[in-house]
Enzyme design. Sequence first.
Site, PDB file in Angstrom:
ATOM      1  N   GLU A 328       2.861   8.592   2.966  1.00 18.29           N
ATOM      2  CA  GLU A 328       2.460   7.477   3.815  1.00 18.29           C
ATOM      3  C   GLU A 328       1.429   6.608   3.099  1.00 18.29           C
ATOM      4  O   GLU A 328       0.399   7.109   2.630  1.00 18.29           O
ATOM      5  CB  GLU A 328       1.825   7.967   5.120  1.00 18.29           C
ATOM      6  CG  GLU A 328       2.798   8.516   6.147  1.00 18.29           C
ATOM      7  CD  GLU A 328       2.107   8.857   7.457  1.00 18.29           C
ATOM      8  OE1 GLU A 328       2.825   9.028   8.459  1.00 18.29           O
ATOM      9  OE2 GLU A 328       0.862   8.974   7.487  1.00 18.29           O
ATOM     10  N   CYS A 329       1.699   5.313   3.014  1.00 19.02           N
ATOM     11  CA  CYS A 329       0.746   4.291   2.564  1.00 19.02           C
ATOM     12  C   CYS A 329       0.122   4.646   1.203  1.00 19.02           C
ATOM     13  O   CYS A 329       0.711   4.374   0.167  1.00 19.02           O
ATOM     14  CB  CYS A 329      -0.318   4.061   3.632  1.00 19.02           C
ATOM     15  SG  CYS A 329      -1.160   2.460   3.467  1.00 19.02           S
ATOM     16  N   GLY A 330      -1.062   5.243   1.186  1.00 18.52           N
ATOM     17  CA  GLY A 330      -1.662   5.627  -0.084  1.00 18.52           C
ATOM     18  C   GLY A 330      -0.766   6.566  -0.865  1.00 18.52           C
ATOM     19  O   GLY A 330      -0.692   6.501  -2.096  1.00 18.52           O
TER      20      GLY A 330
END
Length: 453
Positions: A328-330
């Site tokens: 997720e994301c990072g």
Amino acid sequence: MPKGVMIAAPHSGSGKTTVSMGLMGVLSKRYRVKPYKVGPDYIDPSYHRYITGTPSTNLDIFMLGENTLKFLYARNTDRYDISLIESVMGLYDGVGTTAYGSSAHVAKLLNLPVILVIDAGAMAASVSALVSGYVNYDKRVNIAGVIFNKVGSEKHFHLLKECVERDTGLKVLGYLPMDKAIELPSRHLGLVPASEMVGLNASFARLNELIERYIDIDGILKIAEQAGSVSYQAPEKIVPLRNKVPVAVAMDEAFNFYYSDGLELLEQLGGELIPFSPIRDDKIPDGVKGLYLGGGFPEIFAKELSENNSMKSSIKDAVREGMPVYAECGGLMYLTRSLKDLAGCTYDMVGIFEVGSEMTRRLQRFGYVQAEALRDNILMTKGEIVKGHEFHHSTLKGYNEDSACYEVSKPDKSAIWKEGLLYRNCLATYVHTHFWSNPGMAKRFLLMCEEMW
């Protein structure tokens, strides 16, 4: 009846986080305190846990729905002496122009009294008009007390107290003076996470001292007794898998954005969560069947992540061999070919996906979203929908929407776009979600780990 109180404010920056943390610290000396945070924030809950020693539960109506939110709140109350809920944004700020999902919405749903924190640094008698407006805007919200922040002097406090108690009838519970020693540093996504902070004990010791000196703790406990009961429909029984499924979870300064209740759900379903550090460890833990890379700040630690070649190779080999990986994301940024920071420096990342991530000075996406799966993946089958949120300053260079795994939209459909990356059993996306929003996602992930590896 367990005690509970929400600490709210007219707007962000009023001091509700400071007051909440201070109260958690002081009350934890005498009571078992259960912390909560309204909304999808990851960073404030990291401080809650640091202060109380207890994981903080996120209360987010958009992602969880009202019933699951009530369940996650109520299931904990009997185990603690007091529940302390930190609100989000302004008291009535919800989705779009509505109060849906706002702190006021949650307070009514959970029958919680509210203490309003007012930034009174440049106010006098006008404070009564402000407080009256919040009290009368929705009288179903039980605003039971007021705390002033950034007060200039004891004389200033007594002026404010006289006005509010005379004009509104609300009890004033004290104040915090202006004090640089209790200010916590921020950056582009909010406060710097607790895991990165040095000298926290000294800052919180000073904050606790101020809370004990200037805040009416007994008055707050009395208000907390006004908390009412919460009824909910019990969710479907959690049936764990027959065998434990070991899953490696990235957990260090670069990756620490996880919902504690979501991780707990994975464990209830049979996941054996094994933390590891992409910064410091040589490779992913031996024997794991899956990998979970949460959000965080890979851009701050890009050099360290880039230089850990053995870890990057370990993850790349596992993905190529078919290990289920959710990022997720990072985590997504870490799996790209490279990461370019704001200084213009480019660092090699894991390289699962042939795109580059690049930091920008403005937010690229912010707020709640709904994501529909465009193809089967390790969390969902094609056509399934999940609610979540995005909050990032990075973009993907060289990204082709034809390879997208999600169609994402704002709640009001004012914007629709495609995003996400898939490679074998690896799913990477900017969308943050909560496993309690759809427990079937968590179970599917573990089943894929068990079957595919």
